[in-house]
Every structure is written in structure tokens, then in C-alpha cells.
Write a protein that holds these residues in place. Structure first.
Motif, PDB file in Angstrom:
ATOM      1  N   GLU A 125      47.929  51.714 -14.322  1.00 27.44           N
ATOM      2  CA  GLU A 125      48.161  51.991 -12.901  1.00 27.44           C
ATOM      3  C   GLU A 125      46.945  52.575 -12.195  1.00 27.44           C
ATOM      4  O   GLU A 125      46.527  52.083 -11.143  1.00 27.44           O
ATOM      5  CB  GLU A 125      49.359  52.935 -12.747  1.00 27.44           C
ATOM      6  N   GLN A 126      46.360  53.633 -12.737  1.00 29.51           N
ATOM      7  CA  GLN A 126      45.243  54.280 -12.052  1.00 29.51           C
ATOM      8  C   GLN A 126      44.049  53.332 -11.900  1.00 29.51           C
ATOM      9  O   GLN A 126      43.411  53.264 -10.848  1.00 29.51           O
ATOM     10  CB  GLN A 126      44.819  55.534 -12.808  1.00 29.51           C
ATOM     11  N   GLU A 127      43.758  52.589 -12.946  1.00 28.54           N
ATOM     12  CA  GLU A 127      42.638  51.654 -12.902  1.00 28.54           C
ATOM     13  C   GLU A 127      42.864  50.558 -11.865  1.00 28.54           C
ATOM     14  O   GLU A 127      41.963  50.207 -11.098  1.00 28.54           O
ATOM     15  CB  GLU A 127      42.445  51.030 -14.287  1.00 28.54           C
ATOM     16  N   LEU A 130      42.685  51.824  -8.130  1.00 28.18           N
ATOM     17  CA  LEU A 130      41.321  52.085  -7.690  1.00 28.18           C
ATOM     18  C   LEU A 130      40.516  50.803  -7.484  1.00 28.18           C
ATOM     19  O   LEU A 130      39.702  50.704  -6.570  1.00 28.18           O
ATOM     20  CB  LEU A 130      40.611  52.981  -8.717  1.00 28.18           C
TER      21      LEU A 130
END
Length: 280
Positions: A125-127, A130
Motif C-alpha cells: 500500500e505505502q509503495e 507514493l
């Protein structure tokens, strides 16, 4: 998708408009593209949002079972408002590559993209948030009907606001273009007017110069009557030039808003009778 996932996706019916009430209205529709290679996901999504209404409009659901098919659907439906997009389809990153295609190739910044994956290991999710221009990230196993309602509503509201702003921007650009054209035309008219005025001013000025030079050159041998006649002509040409200058100044004052025209009614009949009346 497991049976438990389907059940998680089918609770909280209170958030959706009753079928009968929705059918009573003549509604436009928000176009929503569902991109997933699992038939069950399409069926569950359509079931969950079958009675959904936002801002008086229902959902028109469009189905695509691969990223390539989604490209075709996007070309057929350029006004899609929201995309529910899987990641792993014909390839492990097919959904992510579709995001790049939408934002970079199609240059579509308006459609809201909700990434919905059952295999978050392929797209952490974070990757993903971003690196890719998406608007939400959801795990299929955690997406209840209530949460799905919230996600779709937030996406449509954002899309609606962006379209409204874009409409205002386009209207403003149109008005600026129109106003610019008007100013260009006014400037052309002004230049034409000044050209005519300069020509009209040159005639009395040339006459004054000619009469004055004649007097200077022949004054000693010129009869007084001829001198008087030439000076009268100079005076007449001067008055003509003065009137032209006054008119120019009046036009400039009117254009700058310093002078206003006052229109009044006058009886021209009396003047005509006086002019044509024979002396008695």
C-alpha cells in the motif's frame, strides 16, 4: 473470493436508496468501470451498489476483465467518473500499468481510481500510494459494503468537484478569449480612427502653413486686402483644426468614462419651419 468475503461485502443495507424510490426519478448516471479478472468480484460489486444514488444520479457499471479490455472501455466511455481496479490480472502489475496508461497516455486527471486488490503482497500500500496517481487503496478481504459505499461516495464527490472547477476554468478561458478579441477589435478601430483624424488635421494645418508662408514672402508688395483675406483663411483653418481636436478629446473622454452622453428629445419641426419661413 471466499464466501466470507462476499458476506462482508453485503451488510449495512441502510446506506442505499430503496429500489422503488430510485425508479421514481428520471436519473442520469455516474459511469463506473470495474476492472477485475474474477467474475465473482463483478457480481458482488454490482449487487452491493445496485441501488446506489449520489447527487440524484445512479451508477452505470461498465465491466472489464483485463487491463487491455479496460483500455478499450476507457476509449468508448471518456466520461467514466470512477474506476474500481484490481492489480493482479493478466500480469502481476497489470493494474498498476493501467494507472500509468490512464494518467500519462490518456492524460486523464479527473477519473478517480480506487485500487482494490486481494494480493497486497504484489502491491504494498505505502509503495503504491507514493508511486502511482491513485485515489484510494483497498484490500478485498477488508472491504465491507459500508466501507465500499464510503469509498465510492468520496470518489464521486471529488470527481464532481473537479469537473465543476474545470467547467469554471474553461468558461473563464472562453470569456478571456472573447474579451481579448473585443479589445483587439477596439484597438484596430481606434487606430483607424486616429488615421482618419490625422488626415483631417493635416488639411487645415497645411492650409495655415501655406497661407502664412505666402504672407511672409510677399508681405511688402501684397495689397492690404489680400493680407486680410489670407489671415481670414488662416483663422478659418485654425477653427477647423480646433474643432477636430475638440472632437478627438471628447471621444477620448467618453471612452475613458470621464464624460457621459446625455440623450434628449428635441422638436426639430419648429427649427425646420423657422428655417423655411419666408421673410414677411
Amino acid at each position: 473470493m471466499t464466501q466470507e468475503d462476499k458476506l462482508n461485502f453485503q451488510d449495512d443495507d441502510d446506506f442505499f436508496a430503496p429500489e422503488d424510490n430510485a425508479n421514481e426519478q428520471q436519473l442520469d448516471a455516474w459511469e463506473m468501470l470495474i476492472v477485475d479478472d474474477e467474475e465473482d468480484v463483478h457480481q458482488v460489486t454490482q449487487f452491493a451498489l445496485s441501488n446506489y444514488v449520489f447527487q440524484g444520479k445512479r451508477l452505470a457499471m461498465i465491466n472489464a476483465y483485463s487491463a487491455e479490455e479496460a483500455k478499450t472501455r476507457l476509449q468508448q466511455h471518456p466520461d467514466i467518473a470512477i474506476i474500481i481496479l484490481d492489480v493482479v490480472m493478466e500480469t502481476n502489475d497489470a493494474g498498476l500499468k493501467l494507472v500509468e496508461y490512464i494518467r500519462d497516455a490518456l492524460r486523464n486527471r479527473f477519473v478517480r481510481i480506487i485500487l482494490r486488490t486481494g494480493q497486497p503482497g504484489y502491491a504494498p500500500e505505502q509503495e503504491v500510494i507514493l508511486k502511482y496517481d491513485i485515489n484510494d487503496y483497498q484490500n478485498k478481504t477488508e472491504l465491507s459494503k459500508t466501507k465500499f459505499f464510503t469509498v465510492v461516495t468520496a470518489g464521486l464527490r471529488s470527481y464532481s468537484d473537479m469537473i465543476t472547477i474545470e467547467s469554471y476554468r474553461l468558461h473563464l478561458e472562453e470569456r478571456i478569449t472573447e474579451r481579448t478579441a473585443e479589445l483587439v477589435k477596439l484597438n484596430q478601430d481606434k487606430n483607424e480612427f486616429l488615421g482618419i483624424a490625422a488626415h483631417d488635421l493635416r488639411n487645415p494645418l497645411s492650409a495655415i502653413q501655406g497661407y502664412a508662408e505666402e504672407i511672409i514672402e510677399y508681405l511688402d508688395e501684397m495689397p492690404q486686402e489680400e493680407v486680410i483675406e489670407l489671415t481670414q483663411k488662416i483663422a478659418l483653418s485654425s477653427r477647423q483644426m480646433s474643432e477636430l481636436l475638440t472632437n478627438l478629446l471628447d471621444v477620448n473622454a467618453i471612452e475613458s468614462g470621464k464624460t457621459y452622453l446625455s440623450l434628449q428629445e428635441h422638436d426639430t419641426g419648429c427649427a425646420a419651419k423657422y428655417k423655411t419661413k419666408a421673410p414677411g
